[in-house]
Design a protein around this motif. Structure first.
Motif, PDB file in Angstrom:
ATOM      1  N   TYR A 169       0.845  -1.193   0.000  1.00 43.59           N
ATOM      2  CA  TYR A 169       0.000   0.000   0.000  1.00 43.59           C
ATOM      3  C   TYR A 169       0.881   1.244   0.000  1.00 43.59           C
ATOM      4  N   THR A 170       1.861   1.282   0.886  1.00 45.05           N
ATOM      5  CA  THR A 170       2.684   2.475   1.059  1.00 45.05           C
ATOM      6  C   THR A 170       3.511   2.808  -0.169  1.00 45.05           C
ATOM      7  N   ASN A 171       4.156   1.802  -0.785  1.00 41.59           N
ATOM      8  CA  ASN A 171       5.070   2.118  -1.890  1.00 41.59           C
ATOM      9  C   ASN A 171       4.422   2.115  -3.271  1.00 41.59           C
ATOM     10  N   THR A 172       3.167   1.670  -3.385  1.00 40.39           N
ATOM     11  CA  THR A 172       2.559   1.593  -4.716  1.00 40.39           C
ATOM     12  C   THR A 172       1.114   2.090  -4.738  1.00 40.39           C
ATOM     13  N   VAL A 173       0.264   1.441  -3.973  1.00 40.39           N
ATOM     14  CA  VAL A 173      -1.182   1.643  -4.088  1.00 40.39           C
ATOM     15  C   VAL A 173      -1.620   3.023  -3.605  1.00 40.39           C
ATOM     16  N   LYS A 174      -1.053   3.509  -2.527  1.00 40.73           N
ATOM     17  CA  LYS A 174      -1.464   4.799  -1.974  1.00 40.73           C
ATOM     18  C   LYS A 174      -1.357   5.916  -3.009  1.00 40.73           C
ATOM     19  N   SER A 175      -0.257   5.979  -3.741  1.00 36.45           N
ATOM     20  CA  SER A 175      -0.098   7.046  -4.729  1.00 36.45           C
ATOM     21  C   SER A 175      -1.088   6.900  -5.885  1.00 36.45           C
ATOM     22  N   ILE A 176      -1.413   5.670  -6.259  1.00 35.72           N
ATOM     23  CA  ILE A 176      -2.415   5.459  -7.315  1.00 35.72           C
ATOM     24  C   ILE A 176      -3.767   5.996  -6.856  1.00 35.72           C
TER      25      ILE A 176
ATOM     26  N   LEU B 188     -14.307  -2.594  -5.554  1.00 34.52           N
ATOM     27  CA  LEU B 188     -13.416  -1.592  -6.139  1.00 34.52           C
ATOM     28  C   LEU B 188     -12.660  -2.128  -7.345  1.00 34.52           C
ATOM     29  N   LEU B 189     -12.131  -3.340  -7.239  1.00 32.78           N
ATOM     30  CA  LEU B 189     -11.364  -3.899  -8.365  1.00 32.78           C
ATOM     31  C   LEU B 189     -12.242  -4.086  -9.601  1.00 32.78           C
ATOM     32  N   ASP B 190     -13.471  -4.511  -9.396  1.00 35.56           N
ATOM     33  CA  ASP B 190     -14.382  -4.667 -10.530  1.00 35.56           C
ATOM     34  C   ASP B 190     -14.688  -3.316 -11.170  1.00 35.56           C
ATOM     35  N   ARG B 191     -14.904  -2.293 -10.346  1.00 39.46           N
ATOM     36  CA  ARG B 191     -15.273  -0.966 -10.853  1.00 39.46           C
ATOM     37  C   ARG B 191     -14.139  -0.333 -11.654  1.00 39.46           C
ATOM     38  N   ILE B 192     -12.903  -0.481 -11.194  1.00 38.41           N
ATOM     39  CA  ILE B 192     -11.788   0.114 -11.944  1.00 38.41           C
ATOM     40  C   ILE B 192     -11.420  -0.710 -13.169  1.00 38.41           C
ATOM     41  N   SER B 193     -11.916  -1.948 -13.236  1.00 40.04           N
ATOM     42  CA  SER B 193     -11.596  -2.832 -14.356  1.00 40.04           C
ATOM     43  C   SER B 193     -12.629  -2.780 -15.481  1.00 40.04           C
ATOM     44  N   LEU B 194     -13.727  -2.093 -15.266  1.00 41.33           N
ATOM     45  CA  LEU B 194     -14.751  -1.985 -16.303  1.00 41.33           C
ATOM     46  C   LEU B 194     -14.189  -1.254 -17.524  1.00 41.33           C
ATOM     47  N   PRO B 195     -14.710  -1.576 -18.709  1.00 42.94           N
ATOM     48  CA  PRO B 195     -14.260  -0.882 -19.926  1.00 42.94           C
ATOM     49  C   PRO B 195     -14.604   0.609 -19.881  1.00 42.94           C
ATOM     50  N   GLN B 196     -13.810   1.398 -20.574  1.00 51.93           N
ATOM     51  CA  GLN B 196     -14.032   2.841 -20.665  1.00 51.93           C
ATOM     52  C   GLN B 196     -15.467   3.129 -21.091  1.00 51.93           C
TER      53      GLN B 196
ATOM     54  N   GLN C 274      -1.345  -3.700 -10.830  1.00 51.75           N
ATOM     55  CA  GLN C 274      -0.614  -3.507  -9.578  1.00 51.75           C
ATOM     56  C   GLN C 274      -1.558  -3.594  -8.382  1.00 51.75           C
ATOM     57  N   ILE C 275      -2.737  -3.011  -8.493  1.00 45.69           N
ATOM     58  CA  ILE C 275      -3.701  -3.071  -7.392  1.00 45.69           C
ATOM     59  C   ILE C 275      -4.194  -4.503  -7.211  1.00 45.69           C
ATOM     60  N   ASN C 276      -4.451  -5.205  -8.313  1.00 48.12           N
ATOM     61  CA  ASN C 276      -4.843  -6.617  -8.232  1.00 48.12           C
ATOM     62  C   ASN C 276      -3.751  -7.464  -7.577  1.00 48.12           C
ATOM     63  N   THR C 277      -2.508  -7.215  -7.951  1.00 45.48           N
ATOM     64  CA  THR C 277      -1.389  -7.951  -7.364  1.00 45.48           C
ATOM     65  C   THR C 277      -1.296  -7.676  -5.875  1.00 45.48           C
ATOM     66  N   TRP C 278      -1.440  -6.415  -5.497  1.00 48.01           N
ATOM     67  CA  TRP C 278      -1.410  -6.055  -4.077  1.00 48.01           C
ATOM     68  C   TRP C 278      -2.465  -6.839  -3.301  1.00 48.01           C
ATOM     69  N   ALA C 279      -3.671  -6.894  -3.834  1.00 52.19           N
ATOM     70  CA  ALA C 279      -4.745  -7.633  -3.161  1.00 52.19           C
ATOM     71  C   ALA C 279      -4.431  -9.128  -3.104  1.00 52.19           C
ATOM     72  N   SER C 280      -3.953  -9.677  -4.212  1.00 53.08           N
ATOM     73  CA  SER C 280      -3.688 -11.131  -4.248  1.00 53.08           C
ATOM     74  C   SER C 280      -2.486 -11.515  -3.384  1.00 53.08           C
TER      75      SER C 280
ATOM     76  N   VAL D  59      -9.138   1.541   1.668  1.00 51.54           N
ATOM     77  CA  VAL D  59      -8.906   0.931   0.354  1.00 51.54           C
ATOM     78  C   VAL D  59      -9.072  -0.589   0.430  1.00 51.54           C
ATOM     79  N   LYS D  60      -8.512  -1.199   1.434  1.00 50.85           N
ATOM     80  CA  LYS D  60      -8.653  -2.643   1.608  1.00 50.85           C
ATOM     81  C   LYS D  60     -10.126  -3.019   1.732  1.00 50.85           C
ATOM     82  N   ASN D  61     -10.866  -2.292   2.551  1.00 47.06           N
ATOM     83  CA  ASN D  61     -12.288  -2.562   2.733  1.00 47.06           C
ATOM     84  C   ASN D  61     -13.060  -2.376   1.423  1.00 47.06           C
TER      85      ASN D  61
END
Length: 119
Positions: A37-44, A80-88, A108-114, A71-73
């Motif tokens: 979260y600190t080194n990747t996800v927070k800035s996103i 959240l992952l589904d919403r950001i993954s929807l097509p434009q 990156q967010i998916n990897t963080w969660a997994s 964010v975790k919740n």
């Protein structure tokens, strides 16, 4: 000319033979930093979501995304992952009214969660 050809053949053979590796003990390990979260996800999240998902959400955002726990919740309970993954342009796509996040950022967010939501 014959010596030159022989020399070239010896050189090529040496190069090809020197490129082998019979042991894993001398391989260099690639130290890939684990996503956290600190080194990747927070800035996103800060750069793309907190405009609406602030401490006090605005523009109809249902929750804050300002902390690790938020964010975790949101990933675990708010899709959240589904919403950001929807097509434009698809209804419900986040960021709302914006451009879909690039796939490598979503990955990156998916990897963080997994990987277990490393803080």
């Amino acid at each position: 000319m014959k010596n030159k050809t022989l020399l070239q053949s010896v050189f090529v053979s040496m190069v090809l033979l020197s490129c082998t590796n019979d042991s894993t003990s001398d391989l260099i390990e690639n130290d890939i930093q684990q996503i956290s979260y600190t080194n990747t996800v927070k800035s996103i999240i800060d750069n793309n979501c907190v405009v609406c998902h602030a401490a006090t959400p605005i523009n109809g955002a249902p929750m804050s995304l300002t902390t690790y726990d938020d964010v975790k919740n949101a990933i675990l309970t708010q899709d959240l992952l589904d919403r950001i993954s929807l097509p434009q342009g698809e209804a419900g796509m986040m960021p709302s009214g914006g451009t879909r996040l690039p796939q490598p950022i979503i990955d990156q967010i998916n990897t963080w969660a997994s990987q277990g939501f490393n803080e």
